[in-house]
Design a protein around this motif. Sequence first.
Motif, PDB file in Angstrom:
ATOM      1  N   MET B   1      26.294  49.574  70.650  1.00 32.88           N
ATOM      2  CA  MET B   1      25.576  48.404  70.160  1.00 32.88           C
ATOM      3  C   MET B   1      24.206  48.805  69.619  1.00 32.88           C
ATOM      4  O   MET B   1      23.530  49.638  70.211  1.00 32.88           O
ATOM      5  CB  MET B   1      25.399  47.413  71.308  1.00 32.88           C
ATOM      6  N   SER B  26      19.250  47.549  81.094  1.00 41.21           N
ATOM      7  CA  SER B  26      20.423  47.308  80.239  1.00 41.21           C
ATOM      8  C   SER B  26      21.348  48.529  80.170  1.00 41.21           C
ATOM      9  O   SER B  26      20.935  49.643  80.470  1.00 41.21           O
ATOM     10  CB  SER B  26      19.930  46.971  78.831  1.00 41.21           C
ATOM     11  N   VAL B  27      22.577  48.280  79.770  1.00 42.69           N
ATOM     12  CA  VAL B  27      23.446  49.401  79.387  1.00 42.69           C
ATOM     13  C   VAL B  27      22.800  50.079  78.181  1.00 42.69           C
ATOM     14  O   VAL B  27      22.049  49.436  77.445  1.00 42.69           O
ATOM     15  CB  VAL B  27      24.872  48.927  79.006  1.00 42.69           C
ATOM     16  N   VAL B  29      21.812  51.348  74.636  1.00 47.07           N
ATOM     17  CA  VAL B  29      22.030  50.862  73.271  1.00 47.07           C
ATOM     18  C   VAL B  29      21.295  51.791  72.304  1.00 47.07           C
ATOM     19  O   VAL B  29      20.560  52.675  72.726  1.00 47.07           O
ATOM     20  CB  VAL B  29      21.493  49.422  73.070  1.00 47.07           C
ATOM     21  N   GLY B 175      31.149  49.398  66.968  1.00 48.74           N
ATOM     22  CA  GLY B 175      30.237  48.526  67.707  1.00 48.74           C
ATOM     23  C   GLY B 175      29.613  47.544  66.752  1.00 48.74           C
ATOM     24  O   GLY B 175      30.058  47.410  65.603  1.00 48.74           O
ATOM     25  N   ILE B 192      22.812  41.364  75.773  1.00 50.34           N
ATOM     26  CA  ILE B 192      23.524  42.631  75.549  1.00 50.34           C
ATOM     27  C   ILE B 192      24.823  42.646  76.361  1.00 50.34           C
ATOM     28  O   ILE B 192      25.888  43.021  75.850  1.00 50.34           O
ATOM     29  CB  ILE B 192      22.622  43.834  75.916  1.00 50.34           C
ATOM     30  N   ASN B 193      24.742  42.204  77.606  1.00 49.28           N
ATOM     31  CA  ASN B 193      25.944  42.179  78.450  1.00 49.28           C
ATOM     32  C   ASN B 193      27.014  41.265  77.875  1.00 49.28           C
ATOM     33  O   ASN B 193      28.208  41.571  77.942  1.00 49.28           O
ATOM     34  CB  ASN B 193      25.579  41.729  79.869  1.00 49.28           C
ATOM     35  N   GLN B 196      28.548  43.023  75.042  1.00 46.26           N
ATOM     36  CA  GLN B 196      29.352  44.123  75.573  1.00 46.26           C
ATOM     37  C   GLN B 196      30.702  43.606  76.105  1.00 46.26           C
ATOM     38  O   GLN B 196      31.733  44.248  75.895  1.00 46.26           O
ATOM     39  CB  GLN B 196      28.576  44.840  76.697  1.00 46.26           C
ATOM     40  N   SER B 197      30.678  42.433  76.753  1.00 42.04           N
ATOM     41  CA  SER B 197      31.920  41.911  77.328  1.00 42.04           C
ATOM     42  C   SER B 197      32.943  41.595  76.232  1.00 42.04           C
ATOM     43  O   SER B 197      34.145  41.769  76.429  1.00 42.04           O
ATOM     44  CB  SER B 197      31.631  40.673  78.180  1.00 42.04           C
ATOM     45  N   ASP B 200      34.231  45.025  74.821  1.00 39.09           N
ATOM     46  CA  ASP B 200      35.143  45.702  75.743  1.00 39.09           C
ATOM     47  C   ASP B 200      36.454  44.948  75.962  1.00 39.09           C
ATOM     48  O   ASP B 200      37.322  45.431  76.678  1.00 39.09           O
ATOM     49  CB  ASP B 200      34.464  45.900  77.114  1.00 39.09           C
TER      50      ASP B 200
END
Lengths: 204, 201
Positions: B1, B26-27, B29, B175, B192-193, B196-197, B200
């Motif tokens: 992302m 955050s994850v 990015v 992405g 962001i989550n 991401q969901s 994924d």
Amino acid sequence: MILPRKFLCVITDEHLCPVKLAGMALDGGARMVQLRRKTASGRELYEWASRIQELCRQRDAVFIVNDRVDIALAMHADGVHLGQDDLPASAARSLLGPDTIIGVSVSSAAEAEKARDDGADYIGAGHIFPTFSKEKTSPPLGTAPIREIAKASGLPVVAIGGINMDNLRKVMAAGASAVAVISAVSGAIDPVSATRTLVNQIWQ
Amino acid sequence: MVVSSGVEHLSNRGLAVAQSEALAGSVPVIFQLREKGLEAGAVHSLCLQLSPLIKASGSLLMLNERFDIALATGADGVHLPESACPCDIVRKAAPGLIAGGSVHGKATAVEAARAGIDYLLFGPVFPTPSKEAFGPSQGLDALQEVCRSVSIPVFAVGGITPEKAYACIENGAYGIAALGPFLDTGALCATINRFQSFIDL
């Protein structure tokens, strides 16, 4: 790259083709050309810079890129010229190494000392006279501070701002090593002969 | 992302800093800084401030066009718009940097991939005010065509919402990239989550 002693630097304007202007400046005897075009894209600058560098190599003149250290790095320019709002000279020096010329614009002796400490090779001092080529909010310096700036920095001073064939000798007499012009050449009916006249006056 | 940031059409000067701080939770990015309105000196000092924050968060800091500033500030890479200095030249001058690029068609995508770019942003896929300058939206079919024509990751950009992200991935995107959804820094991690969901799924 070594700076010439006493020289004219012609800076490109926002209108004429920079390569064409550089060619005319070199024909007229300018020993330094600076590519400055604030509105141009990176690709345009890179292409112009590569061609102007080639022209300068043929004439043994110095090619300087304004502000864009990235472009200077990409095409191995002879040097860069940095304003007070550009990348710091110290950062540019670590990226460019010891052999690339770095000039820094200043408007005071204190800024000139700082520029020298940050690794500058020459000082651009200005603006000396009123000018319309760049938007200015501060009053012109006049010729008096040139010697002070030269003394404080111990570096060659390239005077800039509103310099033309009528006032150039006053600037040189005030302690400048060189003069940089935009409109005195780019705005002339015959840029080649305008350059020649200015160069002759520098050596008078 | 790819989280794009830039204040050229906003008045929020502290935006990029607030976003970089928020990325700590955050994850990872790609954080892309595009500050067209700022002088190089201001971008340099901003990057010096952002670079350690982004690094600590595990994300990557990409700077628009100015690879000199990226090199001087420890940023991870440089993002090259179509109008930037050619990629192969940038690669030679700054071999240690990641290089991303923006493309708006298949031909330029293939050309950029050949020139050695690491990843691409393609768009605008959907209508969006921030990308109006790049013409009308190109749609998912065009995205798929570009994704098929190159073997490097392609991020879909332009009007992407979490719900639309899935369709982009289905059409071959690696992405997504966006600016607008990430302006609310208080909700940055949650946003962001949410993206991401859908990526994924």
